[in-house]
Write a protein that holds these residues in place. Structure first.
Motif, PDB file in Angstrom:
ATOM      1  N   TRP A   1      52.676  26.158  40.433  1.00 30.38           N
ATOM      2  CA  TRP A   1      53.351  26.122  41.300  1.00 30.38           C
ATOM      3  C   TRP A   1      54.441  27.243  41.411  1.00 30.38           C
ATOM      4  CZ3 TRP A   1      49.933  23.242  44.172  1.00 30.38           C
ATOM      5  CH2 TRP A   1      50.120  21.859  42.990  1.00 30.38           C
TER       6      TRP A   1
ATOM      7  N   SER B   1      55.615  29.720  43.223  1.00 30.23           N
ATOM      8  CA  SER B   1      56.820  29.534  44.363  1.00 30.23           C
ATOM      9  C   SER B   1      58.114  29.354  43.138  1.00 30.23           C
ATOM     10  CB  SER B   1      56.534  28.201  44.297  1.00 30.23           C
ATOM     11  OG  SER B   1      58.316  27.704  45.033  1.00 30.23           O
ATOM     12  N   TRP B   2      58.184  28.891  41.627  1.00 30.30           N
ATOM     13  CA  TRP B   2      59.841  29.288  40.557  1.00 30.30           C
ATOM     14  C   TRP B   2      59.432  30.551  40.559  1.00 30.30           C
ATOM     15  CZ3 TRP B   2      58.007  30.617  35.876  1.00 30.30           C
ATOM     16  CH2 TRP B   2      56.306  30.428  34.975  1.00 30.30           C
TER      17      TRP B   2
ATOM     18  N   TYR C   1      62.645  32.189  41.710  1.00 36.38           N
ATOM     19  CA  TYR C   1      64.128  31.162  41.022  1.00 36.38           C
ATOM     20  C   TYR C   1      63.957  31.839  40.078  1.00 36.38           C
ATOM     21  CZ  TYR C   1      63.183  29.180  45.847  1.00 36.38           C
ATOM     22  OH  TYR C   1      63.065  28.641  46.895  1.00 36.38           O
ATOM     23  N   THR C   2      63.423  32.391  39.423  1.00 36.15           N
ATOM     24  CA  THR C   2      63.481  32.517  37.578  1.00 36.15           C
ATOM     25  C   THR C   2      63.171  34.608  37.065  1.00 36.15           C
ATOM     26  OG1 THR C   2      60.700  32.263  37.349  1.00 36.15           O
ATOM     27  CG2 THR C   2      62.883  30.241  37.173  1.00 36.15           C
TER      28      THR C   2
ATOM     29  N   THR D   1      63.329  29.264  30.353  1.00 36.68           N
ATOM     30  CA  THR D   1      61.416  29.057  30.583  1.00 36.68           C
ATOM     31  C   THR D   1      60.983  28.793  29.912  1.00 36.68           C
ATOM     32  OG1 THR D   1      61.403  31.297  30.152  1.00 36.68           O
ATOM     33  CG2 THR D   1      61.875  30.675  32.833  1.00 36.68           C
TER      34      THR D   1
END
Length: 226
Positions: free
Chosen positions: A146, A149-150, A153-154, A175
């Motif tokens: 995914w 998607s992430w 946000y990163t 990360t």
């Protein structure tokens, strides 16, 4: 401290190097602003390597760019599990295709002496960095699910913080190592870019629109017939 250097300082150094060296080559060493094409040495391997590579990498970069420029819309697009699964599978397939194509192109350059002679050391470094970038991208897509998607946000807030000259390195500091390598190597590619033959892609050849077409004719001297 290392995170600050890698994610807060090095990106600016890479971009500054790319811009300054690119401008120098364009205005001072204009002859070097060329692809130094090996198309006349084309063989079947170049077709099966070059064509899939260009299509795959353009689509991959487009997805990264859309997630960066339109994070809200990108998040809504992936709001449905079906669309998320489809995008993940498509991205993984494109990544594998790009990696195989890139390896084929490198094999062609190493195996054909005529092509190797027009490949500089910087070109080899750039190709090696491209392999690392695509390989880590495939690994991330396969093991860290995914990512489409992430990423929003990163990587997206980190990149926007760089644009605002207020680097927020904490987004990438947490990360996994492979993600950090992928992010840093992206700016390594940017720093190598102006030193390689690929620098010509940022020029807009408007003169080609009005330039008369050229026809290339191969001439092979034949032996005399009796």
């Amino acid at each position: 401290m290392m995170d600050l250097i890698l994610f807060g300082v090095f990106p600016y150094v890479a971009v500054a190097l790319a811009v300054s060296v690119g401008l120098y080559r364009y205005f001072v060493e204009r002859y070097s602003w060329s692809s130094q094409s090996s198309q006349f040495l084309e063989n079947r391997m170049q077709f099966w390597g070059g064509v899939p590579w260009h299509y795959a990498i353009i689509l991959i970069l487009l997805a990264h760019l859309l997630a960066f420029l339109l994070p809200g819309a990108w998040g809504q697009l992936l709001g449905k599990p079906v669309r998320l699964y489809l995008l993940e599978l498509t991205g993984l397939a494109l990544g594998v295709c790009a990696l195989i194509s890139l390896v084929l192109m490198m094999y062609r350059r190493a195996g054909d002496a005529r092509v190797a002679t027009v490949t500089s050391t910087v070109d080899w470094l750039l190709l090696a960095s491209l392999v690392l970038q695509v390989a880590t991208g495939v690994y991330i897509a396969f093991t860290l699910r995914w990512g489409s998607s992430w990423y929003v946000y990163t990587a997206t807030p980190w990149l926007w913080s760089l644009v605002r000259f207020d680097p927020q390195v904490q987004y990438l500091a947490v990360t996994p190592a492979v993600v950090k390598i992928h992010a840093v190597n992206a700016f390594v590619l940017i720093s190598l870019f102006p030193f390689s033959r690929l620098v010509h892609v940022v020029s807009i050849p408007l003169s080609y629109l009005s330039r008369p077409y050229q026809v290339v004719i191969w001439y092979r001297q034949r032996g005399r017939t009796m």
